[in-house]
Design a protein around this motif. Structure first.
Motif, PDB file in Angstrom:
ATOM      1  N   ILE A 196       0.857  -1.204   0.012  1.00 11.71           N
ATOM      2  CA  ILE A 196       0.036  -0.084   0.123  1.00 11.71           C
ATOM      3  C   ILE A 196       0.959   1.195   0.033  1.00 11.71           C
ATOM      4  O   ILE A 196       1.606   1.354   1.033  1.00 11.71           O
ATOM      5  CB  ILE A 196      -0.770  -0.046   1.341  1.00 11.71           C
ATOM      6  N   ASP A 197       0.834   2.139  -1.046  1.00  3.45           N
ATOM      7  CA  ASP A 197       1.699   3.119  -1.111  1.00  3.45           C
ATOM      8  C   ASP A 197       0.861   4.344  -1.010  1.00  3.45           C
ATOM      9  O   ASP A 197       0.144   5.005  -1.642  1.00  3.45           O
ATOM     10  CB  ASP A 197       2.101   3.395  -2.755  1.00  3.45           C
ATOM     11  N   PHE A 198       1.338   5.117   0.246  1.00  2.00           N
ATOM     12  CA  PHE A 198       0.630   6.154   0.685  1.00  2.00           C
ATOM     13  C   PHE A 198       1.387   7.482   0.174  1.00  2.00           C
ATOM     14  O   PHE A 198       0.943   8.464   0.427  1.00  2.00           O
ATOM     15  CB  PHE A 198       0.906   6.302   2.375  1.00  2.00           C
ATOM     16  N   GLY A 199       2.338   7.308  -0.370  1.00  2.00           N
ATOM     17  CA  GLY A 199       2.983   8.689  -1.055  1.00  2.00           C
ATOM     18  C   GLY A 199       3.538   9.582  -0.121  1.00  2.00           C
ATOM     19  O   GLY A 199       3.883   9.060   0.981  1.00  2.00           O
ATOM     20  N   LYS A 200       2.959  10.637   0.007  1.00  5.25           N
ATOM     21  CA  LYS A 200       3.236  11.812   0.961  1.00  5.25           C
ATOM     22  C   LYS A 200       2.417  11.956   1.831  1.00  5.25           C
ATOM     23  O   LYS A 200       2.380  12.842   2.860  1.00  5.25           O
ATOM     24  CB  LYS A 200       3.781  13.076   0.284  1.00  5.25           C
ATOM     25  N   ASP A 201       1.164  11.243   1.638  1.00  6.04           N
ATOM     26  CA  ASP A 201       0.029  11.244   2.745  1.00  6.04           C
ATOM     27  C   ASP A 201       0.448  10.229   3.772  1.00  6.04           C
ATOM     28  O   ASP A 201      -0.023   9.224   4.127  1.00  6.04           O
ATOM     29  CB  ASP A 201      -0.952  10.910   2.215  1.00  6.04           C
ATOM     30  N   LEU A 202       1.643  10.668   4.730  1.00  6.57           N
ATOM     31  CA  LEU A 202       1.958   9.767   5.844  1.00  6.57           C
ATOM     32  C   LEU A 202       0.803   9.482   6.679  1.00  6.57           C
ATOM     33  O   LEU A 202       0.487  10.390   7.294  1.00  6.57           O
ATOM     34  CB  LEU A 202       3.518  10.526   6.504  1.00  6.57           C
ATOM     35  N   PRO A 203       0.594   8.237   7.176  1.00  2.07           N
ATOM     36  CA  PRO A 203      -0.194   8.242   8.254  1.00  2.07           C
ATOM     37  C   PRO A 203       0.418   8.311   9.549  1.00  2.07           C
ATOM     38  O   PRO A 203       1.720   7.926   9.780  1.00  2.07           O
ATOM     39  CB  PRO A 203      -0.567   6.617   8.164  1.00  2.07           C
ATOM     40  N   SER A 204      -0.527   8.632  10.620  1.00  6.57           N
ATOM     41  CA  SER A 204       0.251   8.912  11.900  1.00  6.57           C
ATOM     42  C   SER A 204       0.938   7.640  12.719  1.00  6.57           C
ATOM     43  O   SER A 204       2.226   7.848  13.308  1.00  6.57           O
ATOM     44  CB  SER A 204      -0.709   9.258  13.044  1.00  6.57           C
ATOM     45  N   PHE A 205       0.807   6.347  12.155  1.00  8.89           N
ATOM     46  CA  PHE A 205       1.292   5.354  12.802  1.00  8.89           C
ATOM     47  C   PHE A 205       2.837   5.010  12.167  1.00  8.89           C
ATOM     48  O   PHE A 205       3.680   4.428  12.906  1.00  8.89           O
ATOM     49  CB  PHE A 205       0.541   4.006  12.594  1.00  8.89           C
ATOM     50  N   ALA A 206       3.178   5.888  11.271  1.00 11.09           N
ATOM     51  CA  ALA A 206       4.383   5.826  10.974  1.00 11.09           C
ATOM     52  C   ALA A 206       5.468   6.366  11.882  1.00 11.09           C
ATOM     53  O   ALA A 206       6.780   6.129  11.663  1.00 11.09           O
ATOM     54  CB  ALA A 206       4.641   6.565   9.509  1.00 11.09           C
ATOM     55  N   ARG A 207       4.917   7.149  12.881  1.00  9.39           N
ATOM     56  CA  ARG A 207       5.834   7.684  13.758  1.00  9.39           C
ATOM     57  C   ARG A 207       6.210   6.649  14.918  1.00  9.39           C
ATOM     58  O   ARG A 207       7.381   6.870  15.585  1.00  9.39           O
ATOM     59  CB  ARG A 207       5.139   8.713  14.819  1.00  9.39           C
ATOM     60  N   SER A 208       5.652   5.585  15.141  1.00  7.91           N
ATOM     61  CA  SER A 208       5.690   4.487  16.072  1.00  7.91           C
ATOM     62  C   SER A 208       5.923   3.159  15.165  1.00  7.91           C
ATOM     63  O   SER A 208       6.461   2.914  14.403  1.00  7.91           O
ATOM     64  CB  SER A 208       4.588   4.445  17.067  1.00  7.91           C
ATOM     65  N   VAL A 209       5.310   2.125  15.778  1.00 10.19           N
ATOM     66  CA  VAL A 209       5.253   0.729  15.092  1.00 10.19           C
ATOM     67  C   VAL A 209       4.341   0.776  13.959  1.00 10.19           C
ATOM     68  O   VAL A 209       3.319   1.411  13.651  1.00 10.19           O
ATOM     69  CB  VAL A 209       4.617  -0.328  16.139  1.00 10.19           C
ATOM     70  N   HIS A 210       4.969   0.160  12.800  1.00 13.94           N
ATOM     71  CA  HIS A 210       4.494   0.110  11.416  1.00 13.94           C
ATOM     72  C   HIS A 210       3.412  -0.861  11.482  1.00 13.94           C
ATOM     73  O   HIS A 210       3.699  -1.958  10.478  1.00 13.94           O
ATOM     74  CB  HIS A 210       5.589   0.202  10.694  1.00 13.94           C
ATOM     75  N   LEU A 211       2.277  -0.672  11.844  1.00 14.47           N
ATOM     76  CA  LEU A 211       1.137  -1.644  11.947  1.00 14.47           C
ATOM     77  C   LEU A 211      -0.009  -1.063  11.471  1.00 14.47           C
ATOM     78  O   LEU A 211      -0.341   0.193  12.222  1.00 14.47           O
ATOM     79  CB  LEU A 211       1.147  -2.246  13.155  1.00 14.47           C
ATOM     80  N   LEU A 212      -0.802  -1.457  10.572  1.00 14.36           N
ATOM     81  CA  LEU A 212      -2.094  -0.639  10.341  1.00 14.36           C
ATOM     82  C   LEU A 212      -2.806  -0.737  11.411  1.00 14.36           C
ATOM     83  O   LEU A 212      -2.886  -1.795  11.861  1.00 14.36           O
ATOM     84  CB  LEU A 212      -2.787  -1.373   9.021  1.00 14.36           C
ATOM     85  N   PRO A 213      -3.668   0.101  11.831  1.00 15.93           N
ATOM     86  CA  PRO A 213      -4.584   0.200  12.881  1.00 15.93           C
ATOM     87  C   PRO A 213      -6.076  -0.595  12.583  1.00 15.93           C
ATOM     88  O   PRO A 213      -6.440  -1.074  13.580  1.00 15.93           O
ATOM     89  CB  PRO A 213      -5.108   1.710  13.091  1.00 15.93           C
TER      90      PRO A 213
END
Length: 236
Positions: A196-213
């Motif tokens: 899943i390519d989010f491009g520059k729309d970084l999801p907030s979970f990218a700050r911590s553990v890289h797991l989809l909520p």
């Protein structure tokens, strides 16, 4: 400051890999259609935009019969989606000022086939080193394939037919990236993955553990693959 694409500035991009972490797993004829059903249910894709033969780099028909006969490997590429479906999957944006309506996923790519593909991630955070290549049916080590089309979605590819032993890899994780690891152990190679390519729309979970909520999505996808999934995040 790095902002999402809606903020107008260039910066980091993020994508999330969900890979089948089972050395003996192989896709079945209905694997792609089962995964597509999950994507459709989550409003992430309805019909692929393109299908690419990974061994020859050729574009194939998007008809279901072609996708079902994946052979050594294909990439099934779905177009982007916007808005609430993205937030339902990935949670809030990394940037508090980005509205739900402005959220997006650039593309979603299903990669399946009989060959082993080595996981690629940012060299500055996680690197998978091949310790032993796969062995063929006579016990001889195999060389990686040349000329593969990857779009940087994997590193090397090893033939996956007539195999007596899968490859062995070692993960090298930078100290700063330890907080991002969602699984204590993974093979580092796969025969099936959803990227899943989010491009520059970084999801907030990218700050911590890289797991989809959206754990239900991950569970649905695991059932569709009929195999255990590991998630690996990658910054570009």
């Amino acid at each position: 400051m790095i902002r999402a694409a809606s903020g107008g500035a260039v910066g980091i991009e993020y994508r999330n890999f969900l890979v089948v972490d089972d050395a003996r797993w192989r896709p079945q004829g209905d694997t792609a259609s089962r995964v597509e059903q999950v994507l459709r249910a989550w409003s992430l894709g309805d019909r692929p935009d393109t299908v690419i033969d990974l061994t020859r780099g050729e574009q194939l028909s998007t008809e279901p019969a072609t996708v079902a006969a994946q052979g050594r490997g294909i990439a099934v590429v779905y177009g982007g989606v916007d808005g609430a479906a993205v937030e339902k999957l990935a949670g809030p944006s990394y940037y508090s000022e980005v509205r739900t309506v402005d959220r997006y996923i650039m593309r979603t790519t299903l990669l399946i086939g009989d060959d082993y593909r080595i996981q690629t991630t940012s060299d500055s955070s996680i690197y998978f080193e091949v310790m032993e290549p796969p062995l063929d049916g006579r016990g001889n080590p195999l060389e990686p394939s040349d000329g593969e089309f990857s779009s940087n979605l994997y590193a090397d590819t090893f033939p996956g037919a007539d195999i007596s032993s899968p490859p062995t890899l070692r993960a090298h994780v930078s100290e700063f990236a330890q907080k991002n690891i969602g699984s204590a152990k993974c093979n580092g190679f796969w025969r099936g993955a959803l990227v899943i390519d989010f491009g520059k729309d970084l999801p907030s979970f990218a700050r911590s553990v890289h797991l989809l909520p959206a754990t239900q999505f991950v569970g649905d996808l695991s059932e569709a693959f009929r195999g255990p999934l590991v998630q690996i995040g990658e910054f570009n």
